[in-house]
Design a protein around this motif. Structure first.
Motif, PDB file in Angstrom:
ATOM      1  N   ARG A  33       5.307  -2.626  11.821  1.00 43.62           N
ATOM      2  CA  ARG A  33       5.709  -3.919  11.307  1.00 43.62           C
ATOM      3  C   ARG A  33       5.361  -4.965  12.346  1.00 43.62           C
ATOM      4  NH1 ARG A  33      12.143  -3.532  11.102  1.00 43.62           N
ATOM      5  NH2 ARG A  33      12.009  -5.775  11.041  1.00 43.62           N
ATOM      6  N   GLY A  34       5.325  -6.201  11.929  1.00 45.40           N
ATOM      7  CA  GLY A  34       5.105  -7.293  12.856  1.00 45.40           C
ATOM      8  C   GLY A  34       3.761  -7.238  13.566  1.00 45.40           C
ATOM      9  N   THR A  35       3.819  -7.450  14.861  1.00 46.26           N
ATOM     10  CA  THR A  35       2.601  -7.538  15.678  1.00 46.26           C
ATOM     11  C   THR A  35       1.768  -6.267  15.605  1.00 46.26           C
ATOM     12  OG1 THR A  35       3.785  -8.993  17.182  1.00 46.26           O
ATOM     13  CG2 THR A  35       1.741  -8.040  17.988  1.00 46.26           C
ATOM     14  N   GLU A  36       2.414  -5.111  15.685  1.00 46.70           N
ATOM     15  CA  GLU A  36       1.659  -3.860  15.675  1.00 46.70           C
ATOM     16  C   GLU A  36       0.936  -3.654  14.353  1.00 46.70           C
ATOM     17  OE1 GLU A  36       4.909  -1.354  16.626  1.00 46.70           O
ATOM     18  OE2 GLU A  36       4.508  -1.432  18.773  1.00 46.70           O
ATOM     19  N   VAL A  58      -3.879  -0.811   2.834  1.00 50.15           N
ATOM     20  CA  VAL A  58      -2.687   0.050   2.823  1.00 50.15           C
ATOM     21  C   VAL A  58      -3.106   1.509   2.952  1.00 50.15           C
ATOM     22  CG1 VAL A  58      -0.772   0.851   1.395  1.00 50.15           C
ATOM     23  CG2 VAL A  58      -1.254  -1.581   1.555  1.00 50.15           C
ATOM     24  N   ALA A  59      -4.147   1.912   2.234  1.00 51.78           N
ATOM     25  CA  ALA A  59      -4.641   3.292   2.319  1.00 51.78           C
ATOM     26  C   ALA A  59      -5.177   3.596   3.718  1.00 51.78           C
ATOM     27  CB  ALA A  59      -5.730   3.521   1.274  1.00 51.78           C
ATOM     28  N   PRO A  72       4.414  -1.991   0.570  1.00 50.86           N
ATOM     29  CA  PRO A  72       3.262  -2.038   1.475  1.00 50.86           C
ATOM     30  C   PRO A  72       2.291  -3.177   1.184  1.00 50.86           C
ATOM     31  CG  PRO A  72       3.661   0.207   0.781  1.00 50.86           C
ATOM     32  CD  PRO A  72       4.569  -0.663  -0.033  1.00 50.86           C
ATOM     33  N   GLY A  73       1.963  -3.414  -0.078  1.00 50.95           N
ATOM     34  CA  GLY A  73       1.014  -4.473  -0.404  1.00 50.95           C
ATOM     35  C   GLY A  73       1.508  -5.844   0.030  1.00 50.95           C
ATOM     36  N   LYS A  74       2.756  -6.116  -0.224  1.00 54.37           N
ATOM     37  CA  LYS A  74       3.328  -7.411   0.161  1.00 54.37           C
ATOM     38  C   LYS A  74       3.436  -7.529   1.673  1.00 54.37           C
ATOM     39  CE  LYS A  74       7.230 -10.470  -0.704  1.00 54.37           C
ATOM     40  NZ  LYS A  74       6.499 -11.544  -0.087  1.00 54.37           N
ATOM     41  N   THR A  75       3.849  -6.456   2.325  1.00 55.98           N
ATOM     42  CA  THR A  75       3.979  -6.478   3.783  1.00 55.98           C
ATOM     43  C   THR A  75       2.629  -6.734   4.440  1.00 55.98           C
ATOM     44  OG1 THR A  75       5.827  -4.938   3.610  1.00 55.98           O
ATOM     45  CG2 THR A  75       4.797  -5.156   5.764  1.00 55.98           C
ATOM     46  N   VAL A  76       1.581  -6.068   3.939  1.00 59.07           N
ATOM     47  CA  VAL A  76       0.240  -6.236   4.507  1.00 59.07           C
ATOM     48  C   VAL A  76      -0.265  -7.658   4.263  1.00 59.07           C
ATOM     49  CG1 VAL A  76      -2.174  -5.546   4.186  1.00 59.07           C
ATOM     50  CG2 VAL A  76      -0.409  -3.813   4.503  1.00 59.07           C
ATOM     51  N   SER A  77      -0.112  -8.167   3.047  1.00 62.76           N
ATOM     52  CA  SER A  77      -0.624  -9.517   2.783  1.00 62.76           C
ATOM     53  C   SER A  77       0.156 -10.568   3.573  1.00 62.76           C
ATOM     54  CB  SER A  77      -0.602  -9.825   1.285  1.00 62.76           C
ATOM     55  OG  SER A  77       0.709  -9.783   0.790  1.00 62.76           O
ATOM     56  N   ASP A  78       1.455 -10.362   3.744  1.00 62.65           N
ATOM     57  CA  ASP A  78       2.238 -11.290   4.564  1.00 62.65           C
ATOM     58  C   ASP A  78       1.778 -11.266   6.021  1.00 62.65           C
ATOM     59  OD1 ASP A  78       3.691 -12.044   2.361  1.00 62.65           O
ATOM     60  OD2 ASP A  78       5.481 -10.891   2.896  1.00 62.65           O
ATOM     61  N   TRP A  82      -0.624 -14.615   8.510  1.00 64.37           N
ATOM     62  CA  TRP A  82      -0.498 -15.150   9.866  1.00 64.37           C
ATOM     63  C   TRP A  82      -1.845 -15.119  10.577  1.00 64.37           C
ATOM     64  CZ3 TRP A  82       2.744 -17.469  13.229  1.00 64.37           C
ATOM     65  CH2 TRP A  82       2.485 -17.323  14.586  1.00 64.37           C
ATOM     66  N   GLU A  83      -2.563 -14.021  10.424  1.00 67.16           N
ATOM     67  CA  GLU A  83      -3.850 -13.887  11.105  1.00 67.16           C
ATOM     68  C   GLU A  83      -4.916 -14.795  10.499  1.00 67.16           C
ATOM     69  OE1 GLU A  83      -4.148 -12.499  13.917  1.00 67.16           O
ATOM     70  OE2 GLU A  83      -2.206 -11.503  13.930  1.00 67.16           O
TER      71      GLU A  83
END
Length: 147
Positions: A33-36, A58-59, A72-78, A82-83
């Motif tokens: 999560r987060g930075t990692e 995600v895969a 996972p999809g929402k976490t990755v897009s969020d 930032w990037e």
């Protein structure tokens, strides 16, 4: 009166409603999560050298041996939003991400941090806590031997 009404519209679900929630993380698999998570996603995009969909990312995280908490999809897009703002990732189309500009030293630091996270092993995540804690066996492996 009822004959003049149009037929009911078919029930459709939004993308968010159909997004599959993952089961709790597998024991022994590190949760990112987060930075990692952002660092791993950037390294995956750099390695692939092409635009990837959120599902492909995600895969790729799963193949790398990590879990993503939540949807996972929402976490990755969020995380990638930032990037995109920092210029490290580009968004060529909806739901697709490509590598932006990342200097060599930054990529080296990202690789080191992911390798260190992988060495820690699994986490015992406490819901609601800000930082996941290393699992007891991973913490014991990193501590110096007792005298």
């Amino acid at each position: 009166m009822e004959d003049s009404l149009p037929p009911p519209a078919p029930i459709t679900m939004s993308r968010a409603a159909t997004d599959v929630h993952r089961l709790p993380p597998e024991p022994g698999r590190p949760c990112l999560r987060g930075t990692e998570l952002r660092y791993l996603l950037i390294l995956i995009l750099h390695r692939e050298r092409r635009a990837l969909t959120v599902g492909e990312l995600v895969a790729a995280v799963d193949r790398a041996g990590f879990d993503v908490l939540g949807r996972p999809g929402k976490t990755v897009s969020d995380a990638l939003r930032w990037e995109v703002d920092r210029g490290r990732v580009r968004k060529p189309a909806r739901g697709r991400y490509a590598i932006g500009t990342v200097c060599h030293q930054t990529r080296w630091r990202m690789r080191r941090r992911i390798a260190r996270r992988r060495a820690l092993g699994g986490t015992s995540h406490v819901p609601g806590s800000r930082h996941p804690r290393p699992a007891p066996d991973a913490a014991a492996a990193l501590s110096p031997p007792a005298a």
